[in-house]
Design an enzyme around this catalytic site. Structure first.
Site, PDB file in Angstrom:
ATOM      1  CG  ASP A  67      -0.295  -0.486   2.498  1.00 10.48           C
ATOM      2  OD1 ASP A  67       0.942  -0.498   2.570  1.00 10.48           O
ATOM      3  OD2 ASP A  67      -1.021  -0.859   3.432  1.00 10.48           O
ATOM      4  CG  ASN A 136      -8.749  -1.335  11.923  1.00 13.04           C
ATOM      5  OD1 ASN A 136      -7.820  -2.024  11.490  1.00 13.04           O
ATOM      6  ND2 ASN A 136      -9.168  -0.249  11.305  1.00 13.04           N
ATOM      7  CG  HIS A 138      -5.738  -2.206   8.881  1.00 13.09           C
ATOM      8  ND1 HIS A 138      -5.811  -0.847   9.126  1.00 13.09           N
ATOM      9  CD2 HIS A 138      -4.439  -2.529   9.107  1.00 13.09           C
ATOM     10  CE1 HIS A 138      -4.625  -0.404   9.468  1.00 13.09           C
ATOM     11  NE2 HIS A 138      -3.774  -1.392   9.479  1.00 13.09           N
ATOM     12  CD  GLU A 143      -8.562   1.049   7.630  1.00 13.80           C
ATOM     13  OE1 GLU A 143      -8.324   0.056   8.356  1.00 13.80           O
ATOM     14  OE2 GLU A 143      -8.236   2.194   7.962  1.00 13.80           O
TER      15      GLU A 143
END
Ligand code: F6R
Length: 242
Positions: A67, A136, A138, A143
């Site tokens: 990313d 979280n 990810h 996400e």
């Protein structure tokens, strides 16, 4: 899925570096999928040490990173291209022209995402994908969402991720709100996935990833159905597993 419990961050880093090193020795021209973030830094440092000793060579490696922040160029010191050059590429014998990170400055981000997917396909896919785990759940910047997204795509970062990443920026306002991320297709098509996880703040995400149901609200949970996943984690990160 194999889970290696390591005493601490240092042991986790060494174990992960051993697995990457084995991959590079067995297939010197393999395609490595690479990650940024704090967790893999120790792994990269260990790989650099072995390269400096000439025990390991990255000279034929091709790489694709997961990313990049949208809006940051490779010369910005918080861009993921900069991170990779700084922590790994400039310190080993890799051919930087064979390393790939999505272009955060692309004028047409959707076209850049399509280019990136075609590039990964043209390399024959990923042999070993290294992943960190977000608080979280990810992976890359996939996400929590209502559905999994297959291809490389532009994503709006969640407040949780912006909060977790603000430590690297002068202020929270400077944290980019969007990123380009590889989708779950190429991650799941990687022949092997290596996840590095460290620290108590990841312990809840580890529980949801490994023992919850497969749910796009916990993107890493999809790894439960990958045929070859290795989790290398320290004791703190695994401490809440039932
Ligand atoms: C980085 C990435 C992210 C991180 C994750 C964990 O390329 O894709 O998914 O792996 O946010 O980050 P750290 O290691 O900083 O806790």
């Amino acid at each position: 899925m194999r889970i290696y419990e390591c005493a601490d961050y240092r042991a986790m880093s060494r174990q992960a570096a051993n697995i990457i090193s084995a991959q590079v020795i067995l297939k010197p021209d393999c395609v490595l999928g690479l990650a940024t973030g704090s967790t893999p830094i120790g792994t990269y440092n260990q790989l650099v040490e072995w390269c400096e000793k000439k025990d390991l060579s990255f000279s034929k490696i091709r790489s694709v990173n997961l990313d990049e922040y949208r809006g940051l160029g490779g010369d910005h010191d918080q861009s993921y291209r900069w991170f990779m050059n700084h922590y790994l590429f400039s310190r080993v014998d890799i051919d930087v022209s064979k390393t790939n990170v999505p272009n955060g400055l692309a004028e047409d981000p959707d076209a850049e995402c399509a280019r990136y997917d075609a590039l990964i396909d043209s390399l024959g896919g990923i042999d070993l994908q290294l992943l960190g785990l977000g608080r979280n759940g990810h992976i890359g910047f996939n996400e929590p969402a209502d559905k999994f997204t297959l291809g490389t795509h532009v994503v709006n970062l969640t407040e949780n991720t912006i909060d977790a990443n603000k430590r690297f920026f002068t202020s929270e306002a400077d944290v980019p709100r969007q990123a380009l991320t590889m989708g779950v297709k190429h991650i799941m098509q990687a022949k092997r996935v290596l996840v590095v996880v460290s620290g108590i703040e990841k312990a809840d995400a580890v529980v949801k990833t490994l023992s919850g149901k497969i749910d796009p609200q916990v993107p890493a949970s999809i790894l439960q159905i990958h045929p070859d996943v290795i989790i290398v984690a320290d004791r703190a990160a695994l401490s809440k597993l039932p």
